[in-house]
Write a protein that holds these residues in place. Structure first.
Motif, short mmCIF file in Angstrom:
data_model
loop_
_atom_site.label_atom_id
_atom_site.label_comp_id
_atom_site.label_asym_id
_atom_site.label_seq_id
_atom_site.Cartn_x
_atom_site.Cartn_y
_atom_site.Cartn_z
N ASP A 207 -7.74 -0.02 -11.72
CA ASP A 207 -8.47 -1.13 -11.11
C ASP A 207 -9.52 -0.64 -10.12
N ALA A 211 -13.52 -0.95 -10.21
CA ALA A 211 -14.27 -1.52 -9.08
C ALA A 211 -15.37 -0.60 -8.59
N GLU A 604 -5.84 -5.65 -10.38
CA GLU A 604 -7.16 -5.73 -9.74
C GLU A 604 -8.18 -6.41 -10.64
N GLU A 605 -8.12 -6.07 -11.92
CA GLU A 605 -9.06 -6.69 -12.86
C GLU A 605 -8.88 -8.21 -12.90
N GLU A 608 -10.23 -9.72 -9.64
CA GLU A 608 -11.70 -9.71 -9.63
C GLU A 608 -12.26 -10.82 -10.51
N ALA A 611 -12.12 -14.04 -8.48
CA ALA A 611 -12.46 -13.97 -7.06
C ALA A 611 -13.58 -14.93 -6.67
N ARG A 618 -9.83 -12.40 -3.34
CA ARG A 618 -10.61 -11.37 -2.65
C ARG A 618 -9.85 -10.81 -1.46
N LEU A 621 -7.27 -8.38 -2.76
CA LEU A 621 -7.90 -7.11 -3.13
C LEU A 621 -8.21 -6.28 -1.89
#
Length: 921
Positions: A207, A211, A604-605, A608, A611, A618, A621
């Protein structure tokens, strides 16, 4: 402790089929794969595990086929000779009493993963017997991977890191980036295991790599960004399920009674006479032995045919040695006389720890000729250990030999031994040869460069393994507790094999003078330089790191509080299950990314992706990023401060990257993040002591300068010689403008081309990087080559040389072999062609900074009280020196770095000074 063995039958069947020659029985039935499987099963059964299972794939599709219809779509049909061996294999497994598991809808990997996790949770010691790298993701306390056919073992994160460069919990992310051609999983183009591991060591997770994809430069960065939409699916496909619904758990997998008569019939039919003898009904033992010997000899013949140039030139180098334990002063003096009479001798140390900066000496071994060797125990402490020579008396007696330059000393990864002896008061002089480095220079990618691998490849010799004398896993004992007789066989063999390997490898290097020069003038002289740098270490401000950890913790708490406020209730930010319920059930946010089981993902993906629809993802993250930085760096680095020196001591590796680049670990100081403010703050904790400064000297655009030198392009050489901004000068050439009229966008385009060409960037990649049309990008590249035709000619000459010779060379003659330069697969072949262009520049840059380090080390030895060389990071050297010595150090270091190579363009060095590394960088 109760043991559970899980055998990956599907993997072993294929691997045995391709690893062994096409053997057959008297009736002409194929038996090669079957032979390998039977021997592996017999080895496991001899260990008498309480629970065991043979797991194979069930027929029909699995959930992965639903995720990706192309999954494994390019696998060829099973060869008929392999298919014919499946039925007898299953019959033998059943007759041996092993439970057989086949679960529809999932793969054998998922069944094994589920049972492994269950077994470990129930307190069992779980062994997964496989040759499949994917299983490394399952390594954890209580779960070990063993490849019974090769003998390799992964029993914890250190072993996984040594093999793959990442922790077990990062393996799925590694596989996602690399892809898998066998399973038809396309990864990031040109991203092999080393690149993937480098990204994960820098960013921690897939992730985070995703990013930060925009920050990764060159063609590989373009390739990563192009692959971003695919990576989440790759992760789903690569993740082994650990929650498969099974009819029974590990405790239902007890080994049953074997069916001896069925086994006798099957072994006799397929000609497995050694196995038949063990049943007590083999018949003619002589015939049985001859038949098994025939099988072994046939396999050996295939191995020799694959690598004819690696056969030992002298049969005496492959025989077992005769070794002596030295326990009296009389025998010590006799060996000292023997060593003194020899022109060269091999030596090795045995210690009680892997960390050379803290290990205690347990014994020393020596060899003066192939087959002879001795071991001098000085620190075995087990109850009942026999009398040993005094440590200090022994070292004093050996000191003239080890500290004198008269005798050539040979070692295998001898930097470790130099450290150990230095800490015990012996400064070795005359260290002349290192078999690890001889192998690395001869062919950096031919094999691993550890002693066991080298002995097998170059001598046909199976060494005694450390586990053979010290045990395995939780039962492993320190070498100080190994019985002295066993220690002698192991340690003296190390010295003996080192000498034998040197005889073989030195002869190979002598055949190619350019390679021998690289070895003699760069790699060997660098060993003591790196040893001194490692011993110097660098001072760490633990309080600064604690302050940073406290700041990160405060910001994590603030993020938690903000998240609670947004959610309207408390919840655990580290709990995927609670996040699922909050984000997708309560807040009704769309689940755009799913887990392998079809559940909404909170990785994380996934966060995102949503978000922009709510503030909470957000904040989560942000919290995770802060937590990763704290756990990886600010909390961890203080624990790595050496208790004796008060400094952090990294360990450098010369035989890592094929291009010759150095790498480091424990800690890996080359991957400290510097692209963010929080990352750069980490370097502030690397400090100079009172009255001293840190000085950083960094090569400026060294690979571009090497490109100018190799291409001999007049315009490019002229641009560097003028001292102008190379990217602005390139833009002026490409766009036909005076320097002062070049716009920022034009300079940016020129910079992208300058760096991109070295990594084989296409018009598509340039277009994406510059956010322009592909046609416009192609025009830029065409303009570039029209202005720098020498670069185009160099690239073409290099491709042709690589195709004709199978390798490319650095300026200094280091060879970089390209196994896929003639590959039928166009993608593999194109990748090798790109590597052919980039490798000479990367390799030459590595050679240049190594040459500079050797020269600076020689000068700095005369100023040891005033200055030290501490670190090498990419193209940068970091020093510590007295405040009043800074100008002298910069002048002398810069002069030597500039003179490390005679190129057609100047080597320019940027330098900085500060109280900490961040200020000096």
């Amino acid at each position: 402790m109760t043991r559970l063995v899980l055998i990956d039958g599907s993997s072993y069947l294929y691997r045995a089929f391709h690893a062994l020659p096409p053997l057959s029985n008297a009736q002409g039935e194929p038996t090669g794969a079957l032979f390998g499987i039977v021997n592996m099963l017999r080895a496991h059964i001899k260990e008498q595990p309480e629970y065991i299972a043979f797991v194979v794939d069930a027929s029909g599709p699995t959930f992965r086929d639903d995720l990706d219809p192309q999954y494994k779509a390019n696998r060829p049909p099973m060869p008929d000779d392999l298919r014919a061996q499946i039925e007898p294999m299953m019959a033998i497994v059943q007759a041996l009493g092993l439970p057989i598991l086949r679960v529809p809808g999932v793969e054998a990997d998922d069944v094994i993963g589920t049972l492994a996790v269950q077994g470990a949770a129930e307190g069992m010691t779980v062994t997964i017997s496989t040759g499949d790298k994917d299983f490394a993701q399952l390594v954890r306390p209580g779960v070990t991977l063993v490849n019974t056919m090769s003998g390799s073992r992964l029993d914890g994160d250190p072993a996984v890191i040594e093999k793959f460069g990442v922790r077990a919990d990062q393996i799925v992310d590694l596989l996602s980036l690399m892809g898998d051609t066998v399973d038809n999983i396309p990864g990031v183009e040109k991203c092999g295991p080393k690149t993937a591991a480098k990204w994960l060591n820098e960013y921690g997770t897939l992730d985070n790599v995703i990013a930060n994809a925009g920050a990764i430069k060159g063609k590989i960065g373009d390739n990563l960004r192009a692959a971003l939409p695919r990576l989440p699916l790759n992760r789903q496909l690569a993740t082994i399920k650990t929650d498969v619904e099974l009819d029974g758990g590990p405790a239902t997998l007890a080994l049953r009674e074997r069916h001896v008569e069925d086994l006798r019939r099957l072994y006799a039919r397929y000609g497995f006479n050694q196995a038949l003898k063990e049943l007590g009904g083999a018949g003619d033992e002589a015939a049985a032995g001859a038949n098994d010997a025939s099988l072994r000899n046939t396999a050996a013949g295939y191995a020799r045919a694959a690598q004819p140039s690696d056969e030992a030139p002298d049969p005496s180098l492959s025989v077992k040695g005769d070794y002596e334990t030295v326990q009296t002063r009389e025998r010590l003096d006799a060996w000292i006389a023997m060593l003194d009479a020899a022109d060269e001798f091999a030596f090795d140390t045995e210690t009680d720890a892997l960390d050379a900066m803290q290990a205690n000496l347990v014994g020393l071994s020596f060899s003066t000729a192939p087959g002879n060797g001795c071991y001098i125990p000085v620190g075995h402490t087990y109850p009942g250990a026999p009398a040993q020579l005094d440590l200090h008396e022994t070292l004093d007696a050996l000191r003239p030999l080890l500290e004198g330059p008269k005798h050539r000393k040979l070692g295998q990864h001898g930097k470790y031994d130099l450290h150990v002896l230095r800490r015990h008061g012996i400064d070795v002089d005359g260290y002349a040869d290192d078999t690890m480095l001889e192998s690395f220079v001869w062919n950096s990618s031919a094999t691993r460069h550890d002693m066991d691998s080298l002995a097998k490849r170059y001598l046909g010799y199976d060494t005694i393994k450390f586990e053979d004398v010290a045990g395995k896993g939780a039962k492993q004992i320190p070498f100080s507790e190994v019985a002295i007789d066993d220690a002698t066989r192991y340690a003296a063999e190390d010295a003996d094999i080192t000498l034998r390997l040197h005889r073989v490898l030195s002869a190979k290097l002598a055949e190619i003078p350019t390679l021998e020069r690289v070895y003699r003038t760069i790699e060997v002289p660098l060993v003591p330089v790196l040893a001194r740098m490692e011993a110097n270490g660098i001072l760490i401000d633990a309080e600064e790191l604690r302050r940073q950890s406290a700041d990160l913790s405060r910001r994590m708490l603030a993020a938690q509080q903000k998240a609670t406020e947004l959610a309207g209730r408390t919840f655990n930010l580290d709990s995927p299950k609670q996040l699922q319920a909050l984000l997708f059930d309560e807040l009704k946010l769309p689940a755009l990314v799913k887990t392998p089981t079809g559940q909404p993902s909170t990785n994380e993906e996934a966060l995102e992706a949503i978000a922009d629809q709510h503030e909470l993802p957000r904040i989560i993250l942000e919290y995770r990023g802060l937590a990763k930085l704290r756990s990886t760096y600010t909390d961890k680095l203080p624990d790595m401060i050496n208790r004796d020196t008060g400094r952090v001591h990294t360990s450098y590796h010369q035989a890592g990257a094929a291009t010759g680049r150095l790498s480091s670990n424990d800690p890996n100081l080359q991957n400290i993040p510097i692209r963010t403010d929080d990352g750069r703050r980490i370097r502030k904790a690397f400090i100079a002591p009172p009255g001293r400064k840190l000085v950083a000297c960094d090569y400026s655009q060294i690979e571009l300068r090497i490109m100018a030198h190799l291409s001999e392009d007049p315009a490019l050489v002229r641009a560097f010689a003028s001292g102008a901004d190379i990217h602005r000068a390139t833009a002026a050439e490409v766009f036909g403008k005076p320097l002062e009229e070049v716009s920022g966008n034009e300079r940016r385009a020129a910079k992208a081309i300058n760096f991109g060409l070295m990594y084989g960037m296409s018009a598509f990649g340039l277009a994406k990087q510059l956010d322009i049309g592909r046609g416009e990008a192609q025009d830029y590249i065409a303009l570039y080559f029209s202005r720098y035709p020498g670069v185009r000619d160099f690239m073409e000459r290099t491709r042709e040389f690589a195709k004709a010779n199978g390798y490319v060379e650095t300026v200094f003659g280091r060879r970089l072999y390209l196994d896929n330069i003639h590959a039928r697969n166009q993608g593999l072949r194109a990748g090798a062609e790109r590597a052919a262009i980039n490798a000479p520049m990367q390799g030459t840059a590595a050679d240049i900074i190594k040459r500079a380090m050797i020269e600076i080390d020689g000068w700095i030895a005369g100023h040891a009280e005033k200055a030290k060389m501490l670190l090498q990071v990419h193209d940068e050297l970091v020093f510590e020196c007295d405040a009043g010595f800074v100008d002298t150090l910069i002048a002398e270091a810069t002069r030597r770095m500039s003179a490390a190579a005679e190129l057609r363009v100047p080597l320019v060095i940027d330098s900085g000074v500060g109280d900490n590394w961040d200020q000096a960088h």
